[in-house]
Design an enzyme around this catalytic site. Structure first.
Site, PDB file in Angstrom:
ATOM      1  N   ARG A 108      32.332  46.118  37.629  1.00  0.00           N
ATOM      2  CA  ARG A 108      30.976  45.616  38.395  1.00  0.00           C
ATOM      3  C   ARG A 108      30.083  46.585  38.559  1.00  0.00           C
ATOM      4  O   ARG A 108      28.839  46.510  38.923  1.00  0.00           O
ATOM      5  CB  ARG A 108      31.455  44.840  39.499  1.00  0.00           C
ATOM      6  CG  ARG A 108      31.772  43.334  39.271  1.00  0.00           C
ATOM      7  CD  ARG A 108      32.470  42.891  40.446  1.00  0.00           C
ATOM      8  NE  ARG A 108      33.864  43.376  40.781  1.00  0.00           N
ATOM      9  CZ  ARG A 108      34.592  43.294  41.721  1.00  0.00           C
ATOM     10  NH1 ARG A 108      34.070  42.495  42.916  1.00  0.00           N
ATOM     11  NH2 ARG A 108      35.650  43.675  42.065  1.00  0.00           N
ATOM     12  N   GLN A 163      48.291  55.934  35.111  1.00  0.00           N
ATOM     13  CA  GLN A 163      48.529  54.570  34.976  1.00  0.00           C
ATOM     14  C   GLN A 163      47.933  53.806  33.826  1.00  0.00           C
ATOM     15  O   GLN A 163      46.927  53.639  33.814  1.00  0.00           O
ATOM     16  CB  GLN A 163      48.365  53.652  36.244  1.00  0.00           C
ATOM     17  CG  GLN A 163      48.777  51.993  36.115  1.00  0.00           C
ATOM     18  CD  GLN A 163      48.090  51.248  37.080  1.00  0.00           C
ATOM     19  OE1 GLN A 163      46.944  51.708  37.729  1.00  0.00           O
ATOM     20  NE2 GLN A 163      48.605  50.241  37.654  1.00  0.00           N
ATOM     21  N   ASN A 188      32.467  48.051  45.008  1.00  0.00           N
ATOM     22  CA  ASN A 188      32.799  47.559  43.604  1.00  0.00           C
ATOM     23  C   ASN A 188      31.335  47.474  42.722  1.00  0.00           C
ATOM     24  O   ASN A 188      31.627  47.284  41.624  1.00  0.00           O
ATOM     25  CB  ASN A 188      33.417  45.991  43.695  1.00  0.00           C
ATOM     26  CG  ASN A 188      34.859  46.094  44.481  1.00  0.00           C
ATOM     27  OD1 ASN A 188      35.315  46.765  44.111  1.00  0.00           O
ATOM     28  ND2 ASN A 188      34.975  45.414  45.633  1.00  0.00           N
TER      29      ASN A 188
HETATM   30  C1  UD1 Z   1      43.746  45.082  47.910  1.00  0.00           C
HETATM   31  C2  UD1 Z   1      44.875  44.432  48.591  1.00  0.00           C
HETATM   32  C3  UD1 Z   1      44.573  43.572  49.696  1.00  0.00           C
HETATM   33  C4  UD1 Z   1      43.861  44.277  50.686  1.00  0.00           C
HETATM   34  C5  UD1 Z   1      42.610  44.932  49.823  1.00  0.00           C
HETATM   35  C6  UD1 Z   1      41.657  45.879  50.789  1.00  0.00           C
HETATM   36  C7  UD1 Z   1      46.676  44.422  46.575  1.00  0.00           C
HETATM   37  C8  UD1 Z   1      47.524  43.592  45.658  1.00  0.00           C
HETATM   38  N1  UD1 Z   1      45.867  43.923  47.558  1.00  0.00           N
HETATM   39  O1  UD1 Z   1      43.186  43.904  47.062  1.00  0.00           O
HETATM   40  O2  UD1 Z   1      45.879  43.029  50.291  1.00  0.00           O
HETATM   41  O3  UD1 Z   1      43.236  43.197  51.429  1.00  0.00           O
HETATM   42  O4  UD1 Z   1      43.188  45.719  48.769  1.00  0.00           O
HETATM   43  O5  UD1 Z   1      40.644  46.197  50.012  1.00  0.00           O
HETATM   44  O6  UD1 Z   1      47.021  45.634  46.793  1.00  0.00           O
HETATM   45  N2  UD1 Z   1      44.125  49.834  41.238  1.00  0.00           N
HETATM   46  C9  UD1 Z   1      44.947  50.737  40.695  1.00  0.00           C
HETATM   47  N3  UD1 Z   1      45.626  49.964  39.593  1.00  0.00           N
HETATM   48  C10 UD1 Z   1      45.925  48.833  39.424  1.00  0.00           C
HETATM   49  C11 UD1 Z   1      45.203  47.992  40.322  1.00  0.00           C
HETATM   50  C12 UD1 Z   1      44.467  48.471  41.277  1.00  0.00           C
HETATM   51  O7  UD1 Z   1      44.562  51.844  40.460  1.00  0.00           O
HETATM   52  O8  UD1 Z   1      46.445  48.472  38.583  1.00  0.00           O
HETATM   53  C13 UD1 Z   1      43.394  50.301  42.464  1.00  0.00           C
HETATM   54  C14 UD1 Z   1      41.841  49.906  42.303  1.00  0.00           C
HETATM   55  O9  UD1 Z   1      41.253  50.978  41.488  1.00  0.00           O
HETATM   56  C15 UD1 Z   1      41.138  49.632  43.319  1.00  0.00           C
HETATM   57  C16 UD1 Z   1      42.371  49.387  44.303  1.00  0.00           C
HETATM   58  O10 UD1 Z   1      43.549  49.963  43.715  1.00  0.00           O
HETATM   59  O11 UD1 Z   1      40.749  50.832  43.956  1.00  0.00           O
HETATM   60  C17 UD1 Z   1      42.365  48.016  44.858  1.00  0.00           C
HETATM   61  O12 UD1 Z   1      42.830  47.355  43.706  1.00  0.00           O
HETATM   62  P1  UD1 Z   1      42.395  45.652  43.794  1.00  0.00           P
HETATM   63  O13 UD1 Z   1      42.986  45.372  42.626  1.00  0.00           O
HETATM   64  O14 UD1 Z   1      40.870  45.700  43.930  1.00  0.00           O
HETATM   65  O15 UD1 Z   1      42.998  44.996  45.105  1.00  0.00           O
HETATM   66  P2  UD1 Z   1      42.089  44.356  45.927  1.00  0.00           P
HETATM   67  O16 UD1 Z   1      41.620  42.920  45.435  1.00  0.00           O
HETATM   68  O17 UD1 Z   1      40.915  44.924  46.640  1.00  0.00           O
HETATM   69 CA    CA Z   2      39.145  45.994  45.626  1.00  0.00          CA
END
Ligand code: UD1
Ligand code: CA
Length: 452
Positions: A16, A74, A228
């Site tokens: 985004r 990752q 984001n």
């Molecule tokens: C996450 C939490 C949620 C919390 C929120 C707060 C999870 C499943 N959920 O949701 O409970 O309320 O943060 O903002 O953790 N990332 C990686 N690798 C991945 C996936 C994500 O490095 O495979 C990193 C992303 O770059 C990002 C962060 O982790 O910076 C958060 O990931 P995202 O999938 O956006 O979780 P949220 O939906 O924000």
């Molecule tokens: Ca997020």
């Protein structure tokens, strides 16, 4: 005291942002977001900081090559739990681990310290930062039993209608016991709506394992504001800008219009200095006491002593002494040392030069590669001619020299102590002490010329 290790997740794509650059390298108040998170971790005294990279991993690692961090990659972004699994070898059983995010740059070290202290005093398996908000959409929700004990985290997308009404949200920031986290990582599955390995599932697993789990609620939700898109990037900038400005105001600096004042983290400003609108202070800029800065001044790695007045000016990598007035519309380029009680007026450029106390350069003048003494008067339109097309040369002007308007001083050249230069001269030879140099044709008046 137990070691504290930090895992920073930064593998996500950040689509985004609509950017060629990895999301976490976008800057908030002049510093890449991920660098802010690393600095905060360092402030806490973290021993090991592991950054989990994935999307554009090489670019992120390259940008962080001078940081004292390790990397885990990752390859596929299968969820926050999966991301932490990649850092497993940096997690030690007998240490505590903080989980932070590369796109959540506003978290404060003092808040994390509170989390760690809470975690240790409660002897929790994991401690969560939570907050109570009006709009909890999109976040993980903290589910508690009737007595208020933590039960589990439910992601918004997986929540029942009843669970969606809960207002306590998960910030995503946790402090784990290393051993508890390692055991839990082995048990996280991707059996949920998004088909991801959720890190928050570890909370329930640790609880079921018989350990204590609880959340520490904080009031300031801006601390875990995640970026984001570019609208959120601008919001993060605003929040950071406000924090920095407020720090200076509480230290005794007057900022007339904080919304239009941009001060980088490392800038220092003395008491009773007044900042007018439109200023940008960057790098390691230091401003003394009782200065008046602005409107519209950009300072990069500048050092201003006390009582300096500077307006509508761009200045970098130089020093200005106390009582000196600069601007409007001056340009001070690197490696200049401007002394005390000097006037640098409108449309004056100074580069790689030293200027002595009490000298006046009131208007339309270029001083480059010059050593200028004290109490000198520069007439309007003086140019130090420092470049012959191949090499640069220095000009030396000794104390108490008077330079008439529109003079060229062709370097290398020296104007000795107390000498004078007549207006309109092009000086190519040294001028002796107290002499007057006239280097132009005498005026000739041709009588009756228009009649012919
Ligand atoms: C996450 C939490 C949620 C919390 C929120 C707060 C999870 C499943 N959920 O949701 O409970 O309320 O943060 O903002 O953790 N990332 C990686 N690798 C991945 C996936 C994500 O490095 O495979 C990193 C992303 O770059 C990002 C962060 O982790 O910076 C958060 O990931 P995202 O999938 O956006 O979780 P949220 O939906 O924000
Ligand atoms: Ca997020």
């Amino acid at each position: 005291m137990k070691n504290i290790n930090v895992v920073i997740l930064a593998a996500g794509e950040g689509t985004r942002m609509k950017s060629k650059m990895p999301k976490v390298l976008h800057e908030v108040m002049g510093k890449p977001m991920i660098k802010r998170v690393i600095d905060t971790a360092c402030e806490l005294g973290a021993q090991n900081i592991c950054v989990v990279t994935g999307h554009k991993s090489n670019e992120v690692q390259e940008a962080l090559k001078n940081e004292n961090v390790t990397f885990a990659v990752q390859e596929k972004q299968l969820g926050t739990g999966h991301a932490v699994m990649q850092a497993e070898k940096y997690i030690n059983d007998d240490e505590d681990v903080l989980i932070l995010y590369g796109d959540t740059p506003l978290i404060k070290a003092e808040t994390l310290q509170k989390l760690i202290d809470y975690h240790r005093s409660e002897d929790n398996g994991v401690s969560i930062i939570s907050a109570v908000v009006d709009n909890s959409e999109g976040y993980g929700h903290i589910i508690r039993d009737k007595s208020g004990n933590f039960v589990k985290n439910v992601e918004y997308k997986d929540a029942t209608e009843e669970e969606k009404l809960v207002k306590e949200i998960n910030s995503g920031i946790y402090c784990f016991k290393g051993s508890s986290l390692k055991k839990a990582l082995k048990l996280i599955t991707n059996d949920n709506v998004q088909g991801e390995y959720y890190l928050p599932d570890a909370l329930e697993i640790i609880l079921k394992n018989g350990e204590k789990v609880n959340a520490l609620s904080i009031g300031d939700v801006t601390e875990f504001f995640g970026v984001n898109n570019r609208i959120q990037l601008a919001e993060a900038n605003k929040i950071m800008q406000k924090r920095i400005n407020e720090k200076h105001m509480l230290n005794g600096v007057t900022i007339i219009s904080p919304e239009d004042t941009y001060i980088s983290d490392d800038v220092e400003i003395g008491c009773d200095t007044i900042i007018y609108p439109g200023c940008v202070f960057e790098g390691k800029t230091v401003i003394g006491e009782d200065c008046k800065v602005g409107p519209d001044v950009r300072l990069t790695d500048m050092k201003l002593s006390d009582n300096v007045t500077i307006q509508y000016t761009v200045a970098m990598e130089s020093e200005v002494g106390s009582g000196t007035k600069v601007g409007p519309y001056a340009y001070i380029r690197p490696n200049s040392k401007i002394g005390e009680n000097i006037k640098i007026g409108d449309f004056v450029e100074v580069k790689n030069s030293v200027i002595g106390n009490g000298t006046k350069v009131s208007h339309l003048t270029y001083i480059g590669d010059s050593d200028v003494g004290e109490r000198i008067n520069f007439g309007c339109g003086t140019v130090t001619v420092n470049y012959d097309g191949h090499k640069k040369f220095r000009t030396t002007i000794e104390d108490d020299v008077f330079i008439g308007c529109n003079a060229n001083l062709v370097a290398p050249v020296t104007l000795k102590k107390g000498s004078y230069v007549a207006a309109g001269s092009t000086i190519t030879k040294d001028v002796p002490e107290k002499a007057l140099a006239v280097a132009r044709n005498r005026q000739q008046n041709i009588e009756g010329w228009t009649k012919k």
